[in-house]
Design a protein around this motif. Sequence first.
Motif: not given
Length: 754
Positions: A265-272, A291-300, A330-335, A371-373
Motif C-alpha cells: 500500500s502507499y501507507r507501507t511504502m518508503e519514499g526518497f 531526503f527520506h520518507w519512513k512509513p510509521v506503519a512499517g514497510k510491506a 487511520d491517517f497514514p503517517e511518515y517520518e 519530523g512527521k507528516m
Amino acid sequence: MSKAPHNKEMSHDAPSTGPDSAKPGLDSLAPADDSHQPLAKPTSPGKQPTAPGSLKAPNTHNAKIDALETFRKGSENFPLTTNQGTRIADDQNALRAGTRGPTLLEDFILREKITHFDHERIPERIVHARGSAAHGYFQPYRDMSDITKADFLRFPEQLTPVFVRFSTVQGSAGSADTVRDIRGWATKFYTQEGVFDLVGNNTPVFFIQDAHKFPDFVHAVKPEPHNDIPQGQSAHDTFWDYVSLQPETLHNVIWAMSDRGIPRSYRTMEGFGIHTFRFINAEDQATFVRFHWKPVAGKASLLWDEAQKLAGRDPDFHRRDLWEAIEAGDFPEYELGVQLIPEEDEFKFDFDLLDATKLIPEELVPVELIGKMVLNRNPDNFFAETEQVAFHPGHIVPGIDFTNDPLLQGRLFSYTDTQISRLGGPNFHEIPINRPLCPYHNFQRQGMHRIDIDTNPANYEPNSINDNWPRETPPSPHRGGFKSYQERIEGHKVRERSPSFGEYYSQPRLFWNSQTPVEQQHIIAAFSFELSKVARAYIRERVVDHLVHIDVSLANSVAENLGITLSDEKMHTAPPKDVNGLKKDASLSLYAIPNGTVKGRQVALLVSDGAVAADVLAILQELGAHGVHARLLAAHMGQIHADDGSTLPIDGTFSSLPSLTFDAVIVPDGNIDSLLLSGDARYFLLEAYKHLKVIALSGDARRFKAQFALSDHEREEGIIEDSKAEGVLMSEFLSAMAAHRIWSRSQKAQSVPA
C-alpha cells in the motif's frame, strides 16, 4: 543554542501605495513587509503527530482545508445555473424547433454544457499519469536552524500544510495500481516562505544519470510504438533492450524487480528524494542532504501472484486503500529523515554524491528523523486537486538549494515546460491546489487562464509610478530573499560525464546482498518473468550478462529459468568491489529489520448461519482494540443468524471481497460444515494460505487444517488455533500478523493450486 520565540499570530501591515503616500523613488529598494497570516483556526480535531520525547502538537486538523476554503463549494440548496450564473429551468432537453424538429443553434445552455464536456480532459502526464493524493500536515521534531534556514524546519510547534501524490510511472491513467513499477512520491509543502516540492520515488535512485537521456528511457519503458503494448508493464523488448545497453540503469532495475516494485500500500511504502540537495543555514554554510520518507506503519509488499490477481479483481487497490484509511481515521503517517554530509566530506565515498543512480548507504550515513507528516484529509474533487496539482523539483525555499546533479539540473527545465503544456499555460500556479499560502507578487501578467486581477499600475521594474513595489527582498538569516549558494565552478564546456559516474555494479550488488533469502528468490522470479516476455533472445542474454557482474548466483538462477547456459568464464566472474567496504545494509531490505504495527490492517471473518456469537464478538472486540478493521464475509449478502438467535450484518461475499484485499483471515467457531461445502470459502482460505497470510481457526474451524495438508495434531507457524477465540488465539494471531507474512511457509505454499 537558544531559539528565538516564534509568534504564529504576528502579521505586518502592507506598505501604503496610494496617491498620498510618500514617494521614496527608485533608490529605495527595501523589501515589502508582506503579511504572513496565521492559518485559520481548525473546526475539528485530527490525529496529532508525535515525536520522540514529549513533543505534543497543537489541537488542530489539517490546516490545508482552511487554505482552500475560498475555493471549496458545495451545491446543497443552490439552484442549477450556467457558468455565468443564469438559472436553468430545464436541464433535460435541448431547445428545438418543435418536439421533433432540429436543435437550435441559439441554445446557449446546450452549447456551454457540451463545449465544457468536450474539453474536460487535459493531457495525461507523460509519466506518473495514474495517481492518488491526500492532504495533510508536516511538523518538525526539532529546530533545524543549525543546518538550514528553511522556516518550516525551524519551529517544532509549527504545522505546515502538505499535499501528497503517489503514482505509478509507466501506465496510463486507466492502468492498474498493482503493476510492477516504480512509484512516484511527490510532496507539496505550503510553507510561509513559498511552495517547496519534494519530488521523488519509492526508490532512492533513478534509472539514468543525465536528464539528456530521459526521453530515451521513457520512450523505451512506455508501450511499444507499433502496437501500444504492454500497458503498465516493463516486460517487453524495448525496455530491456535499453537496460541491456545502458548499465547505469541496473541499480534502479534491481530495486524494481524486488518487492519494492509491488508495494502492499502507499501507507507501507518508503519514499526518497533521489537527488543530493543542499541545506543552507543563516551563516551561508552548506550541508549536503538526501531526503527520506519512513512509513510509521512499517514497510510491506504484495506477492507477485497477489499483484497480478489484484490488477483484475481490484485495479484501484492502492487508491482505495489510501482513501478508506483516511476516511476511517487511520491517517497514514511518515517520518521525514535526512542524511547529512558536511561539504568537506563530499569526496569521502567511492561513489559520487551527484550520481542519481547511487544511494548513500544508511550504514555509512544514518538517517536522522526530523519530523512527521500526517495525511488526514482526502481531496474533495479528484480532477481539481489530484489531477491538476503541479509538482516541480525547482520549487524550493530559502535554506534549500540544488547541487550539480545532471539529472536534477535537467528536471528543473522539464517540469515547468510539462506543466505549461498539460495545464494550458504559464498560470498553472494560480490553480487553487498549486497556489502558495504566503502572499506572492510579481510583474508577470496575462497568459492563458489568468485568475489574479492585478491592480498595480506598473507591470515592470524598476518603476516610480508605484513606488517601485513590489520590491526585491535582500537575503537575511530568516524570511529573507532567496540567495543561491555561491559554489566555485571551473571547467571547460564539454558533453562528457565525470569519470566518478562510471561504475555500475557495486551498488546493485550491495542491494542484492542486503536482501533476505526470500526477497532474493522474489528478485530471481521477477527477472525471470519479465525477461521471459522479451521476444528477442539476444536481449535476454545481454541482460543476463550484466547480472553476472552483480552476482553470479543471481545471474545463473535467472539464466536457468530462461534456458540460457552460462560459460565457465562467466561463472567465475569476479564480483565488483564493496561500496566503501560495505557488504550489506539491512535498511535496503523490507523485512530484515522488523517494523510497523497492525493498526489499520484488514482482517476477514468467514461466517455462516450458526456462527458462535460469543466467538465473533470476542474477535471483533480484540481487533478493534488494536485498531484492526474486521469485515464479516459470507456466501450471500444481507445478514446471518448466529447460534444465539442474534443477526450479524454481512460486509461482503467470499467472491466479491477476495482474500487478496485482506491482511489475514479468521474463521470463528460454528456451523463449519456449511463453510467446508462452500468452494468459494475453501478457495478464499487456500489463496490466503498461498499468499503467506496469518490464518486463525477457532473451535470447530480447526477442521480446515486438512485443507492445508495438516493433521489434527500437527502445528504450523501462521496457522493459529484454539478451542475459542478469547485469550491465547487472538494474542498469537495479532503477534503473527505484525510480521506481515509467514515467510517460513514460502516453499510449501508453492504447491497450493489456488
